[in-house]
Design an enzyme around this catalytic site. Structure first.
Site, short mmCIF file in Angstrom:
data_model
loop_
_atom_site.label_atom_id
_atom_site.label_comp_id
_atom_site.label_asym_id
_atom_site.label_seq_id
_atom_site.Cartn_x
_atom_site.Cartn_y
_atom_site.Cartn_z
N ASP A 27 0.78 -1.24 0.00
CA ASP A 27 0.00 0.00 0.00
C ASP A 27 0.81 1.29 0.00
O ASP A 27 0.71 2.11 -0.90
CB ASP A 27 -0.94 0.01 1.21
CG ASP A 27 -1.83 -1.21 1.27
OD1 ASP A 27 -1.59 -2.15 0.50
OD2 ASP A 27 -2.76 -1.24 2.08
N GLU A 68 -0.25 -9.63 11.83
CA GLU A 68 -0.18 -9.20 10.43
C GLU A 68 1.27 -8.93 10.00
O GLU A 68 1.67 -9.26 8.89
CB GLU A 68 -1.02 -7.94 10.25
CG GLU A 68 -1.11 -7.44 8.83
CD GLU A 68 -2.00 -6.23 8.70
OE1 GLU A 68 -2.32 -5.85 7.56
OE2 GLU A 68 -2.38 -5.63 9.74
#
Length: 810
Positions: free
Chosen positions: A573, A770
């Protein structure tokens, strides 16, 4: 006549000769699909819930579990558990789980002073996918009162056609003393019944007058009819109903003599017909009860005794099978490594869900997908005030997910990583999931990168992220899984002993049966080609307009959907890119993905005898590899880089050393004899660049943007990219080449660092995470991220090369 035509005619004739002796390939595939559908019909396919069961049927019977302690009036609303949420439990998830047989989940709930165990077991047989049983246990935590009061609600809802009603209703009784039985029928499931057993455990006796109306040693059942769109909002429906019950109690007993909480937070006993049935039990101390779904077409009705016996069998069978596939290798053979490995894999496969519903898509963009004007990122539908997102579908998807509490839905690029461990365990399941994803493809070849299907899924996603755009891509990682499938087919063809595979046939039917495997590839191949050429068209970069020197004028690629801060479509991202964005950009990671994709589809074309296609893909392959060097290598920085157009309208490289720099290597496009490989290994090994004691950093420690802004892909350690690096290092370590010894050393160290990072954080917190901090190794961001972080299971099972060679016992 071309070679391809002669080849096709030869096989056509041969198949005609054999047709009278062998069943057709289509018939074999149909039998395999029938068997797969039966064994995969039911499951805990509602991974957004702590425990929720449904079949792979768009509108059908669903079930789920809620619980809370009922010892005071103030905490009940905040401690009623149903949907998975971050930071409210000490850990939860599947300890052992197999999609075809079942397993055991443990939930540690400190606020409610209880640990919940759910054991889910399948019983095959009959025409409608068989039966199943769930055992639900509550065990008091060390800090709990021995008289802890817990209310537990099992519910069933029914969408679509069919009926569901409570059996054996006695309107004069204030509750059920024994088992509760629901009788039902749907077109897909036929006749069935759901039994909630009386179970074991003590019940509170409150001594309050209200106890006479609702004795808590009985099971309360409330049936009702609510709009279908509200059925997933069980907690809201339950709270609204309980509020109505409380509003009746207050005037009856007054504020001076209120019923105790265990009595107050109960449902009205009103068993009947309906599309929602709440079954409530109130316990004092530990408890246990079963939920048994019995298909009317099954040969026998299962009992709690059957469930007890099968739980033992499934547990032992899982452990034996796991050891044969994923047993951790040296140095991960002591402590709790095997328990850790089982847990992460079980949560990956236990997080597989079935989703059905509509989704929001904006097709108002120019179908040419160019984004070719400067400032293109400002010229969005939203900026022009004409967001034309529409609800499309409904669609269905069978998929694994990244995280049950935070990302309980399908993510396209995550899924390829998810399935790399799954295909080792269950190839047929994996192929079924791949097919489900490709069935979402539109006529152009686009698959939405994030699948948010239905109102329940949308409830977990901020509105600004719900809309999908049909010119936005995502890394095509499913092609990696298909390549893994081909590897297994190759191994099966060369392995003289197929005894093990035959024993495992229920998981590998489409590998054991080569013609069925080829038929699967034939059916998927047109979709793969459609998506491949969709990528080539919609994500094409501009080489010609800027007079760039390269082997090919076509093989350059650019992610669409770029903004100054993000390229969400790339998956990385906030990784630093060229500033400002420019329509002449070329993205190194995307051309690398295209190279991987090209080699995978070329292999399939060869398998299927599509010689002309294979030759075409081979030309693309060569051009991509040549252009990666021509367009993206910086001799000055000694690394691969993104490219853009500078103020003089000339080709310019933008070098932020990190994961992007490694992509040609990560995707297998750098040969062992490449003159650039040494520099790549330098970058990996340098502690001032990517190397950390906890894994490879996503961005160089020396980069000006290291740990800045959102710091999402600007430093933290991510398992999927590290996994790709480990795979390539292992490949180099097992080949004779100029960098073999160095690759062996790096492989051994990186493998250990990664496993220890995830393992130590799991021991400390109870969760996989994560991403991991490159300075401390601590897990961070989303917890219970048992999606691609579970790749550590494959890393643990890789060979130990610390002695410089594969150990003899392997």
């Amino acid at each position: 006549m071309t070679r391809k035509t002669r080849h096709s005619n030869l096989w056509t004739g041969l198949l005609c000769l054999l047709a009278v002796q062998l069943p057709s390939a289509n018939a074999q595939v149909a039998e395999i699909e029938k068997a797969t559908n039966a064994s995969l019909l039911w499951g805990p396919y509602r991974p957004n819930l702590y425990f929720g069961v449904r079949p792979r049927i768009p509108k059908s019977l669903m079930g789920g579990l809620l619980w809370t302690r009922v010892e005071d009036y103030s905490s009940v609303q905040n401690t009623f558990r149903h949907t998975c949420e971050q930071h409210e439990l000490d850990g939860y998830g599947w300890d052992e789980y197999d999609v075809r047989s079942g397993g055991r989940q443990t939930i540690h709930d400190p606020a409610n002073h209880i640990d919940i165990t759910t054991e889910f077991i399948k019983f095959p047989g009959g025409e409608h996918g068989g039966s199943w049983g769930a055992r639900i246990k509550g065990t008091l935590r060390e800090d709990a009162s021995p008289n802890l009061r817990t209310t537990v609600i099992w519910y069933n809802t029914l969408e679509g056609l069919g009926s569901l009603e409570v059996d054996g209703v006695d309107e004069e009784e204030p509750g059920f003393e024994g088992d509760v039985v629901l009788k039902g029928h749907t077109p897909e499931l036929g006749d069935f019944e759901v039994k909630v057993t009386k179970g074991k455990g003590n019940h509170p006796v409150t001594g309050h007058p209200s106890y006479n109306d609702k004795p808590l040693d009985r099971t309360l059942v409330h049936s009702g009819q609510v709009p279908e769109e509200a059925l997933w909002q069980i907690k809201a429906v339950l709270f609204a109903h309980m509020k109505g019950q409380i509003d009746e109690l207050i005037p009856k007993y007054g504020e001076e003599n209120p019923p105790p909480p265990a009595q107050v937070y109960t449902i009205q006993h009103l068993p009947s017909r309906g599309n929602i049935h709440l079954v409530q039990k109130v316990f004092e101390g530990p408890f246990e009860f079963d939920v048994i779904f019995a298909s009317g077409s099954a040969p026998t009705k299962i009992t709690s005794e059957d469930l007890t016996q099968q739980i033992s069998s499934v547990t032992s069978g899982f452990s034996t099978r796991f050891a044969s596939i994923f047993k951790p290798q040296t140095p991960f053979v002591k402590e709790r490594y095997e328990e850790f490995s089982k847990s992460l894999f079980s949560n990956l496969i236990g997080g597989i869900g079935y989703f059905y519903g509509d989704s929001r898509v904006d097709r108002s963009y120019d179908p040419a997908y160019e984004e070719d004007n400067e400032g293109f990122w400002e010229d969005t539908a939203e900026a022009r005030g004409r967001n034309q997102a529409e609800l499309v579908g409904p669609s269905e998807l069978f998929t694994a997910i990244p995280s049950r509490p935070f990302f309980p839905r399908g993510f396209l690029w995550d899924e390829g990583f998810h399935l790399l461990p799954v295909i080792d365990w269950d190839a047929d399941l994996t192929l079924d999931i791949i097919k489900s994803w490709f069935n979402l493809m539109d006529e152009d070849g686009w698959i939405g990168r994030e699948q948010i299907l239905g109102a329940e899924a949308r409830s977990k996603v901020p509105e600004e992220f719900q809309v999908q755009y049909p010119h936005y891509a995502n890394p095509p990682t499913l092609f990696m899984v298909i390549a893994s499938f081909l590897d297994k087919l190759d191994a099966q063809r060369t392995d003289s002993s197929s005894e093990k595979l035959q024993h495992e046939k229920s998981y590998f039917m489409q590998i054991a049966n080569r013609e069925a495997a080829l038929q699967y590839l034939r059916s998927l191949y047109p979709l793969l080609k459609r998506q491949y050429f969709w990528f080539r068209k919609t994500q094409a970069g501009d080489i010609k307009s800027y007079d760039r020197e390269a082997f090919s004028t076509k093989e350059g690629y650019r992610w669409r959907g770029r903004t100054p801060q993000h390229i969400l479509t790339s998956g990385l991202d906030d990784y630093p890119r060229a500033q400002p964005p420019h329509p002449g950009e070329l993205h190194l990671d995307l051309i690398s993905w295209m190279g991987m994709m090209t080699r995978a589809i070329k292999r399939i074309a060869v398998y299927l005898g599509e010689d002309d296609d294979a030759a075409e893909f081979a030309k693309y392959d060569e051009a991509i590899v040549r252009n990666i060097d021509d367009l993206h290598w910086s001799e000055k920085a000694k690394t691969y880089c993104d490219a853009t157009i500078d103020d003089y309208e000339e080709h310019s490289l933008v070098c932020h050393k990190g994961y992007i720099s490694l992509f040609p290597f990560l995707t297998g496009l750098v040969d062992k004899n490449s003159k650039k490989l040494g520099a790549i290994l330098d970058l990996i090994e340098d502690e001032e660049e990517l190397w950390s004691p906890y894994g490879l950093r996503s961005l160089s420690k020396s980069d000006e943007f290291y740990h800045t802004a959102e710091d999402y892909w600007r430093g933290p350690v991510w398992l999927p990219i590290n996994y790709l690096a480990v795979v390539q290092l292992l490949d180099l370590a097992q080949q004779n080449g100029p960098h073999q010894a160095r690759a062996t050393k790096l492989y051994t160290a990186l493998r250990k660092n990664l496993v220890d990072t995830v393992y130590e954080s799991w021991k400390e917190t109870g969760f996989a995470w994560e991403q991991y901090n490159p300075e401390t190794g601590k897990g961070q961001r989303t917890q219970h991220f048992t999606g691609w972080t579970s790749l550590v299971v494959k890393i643990m099972a890789m060979p130990d090369l610390s002695g410089g060679r594969v150990r003899d016992e392997l």
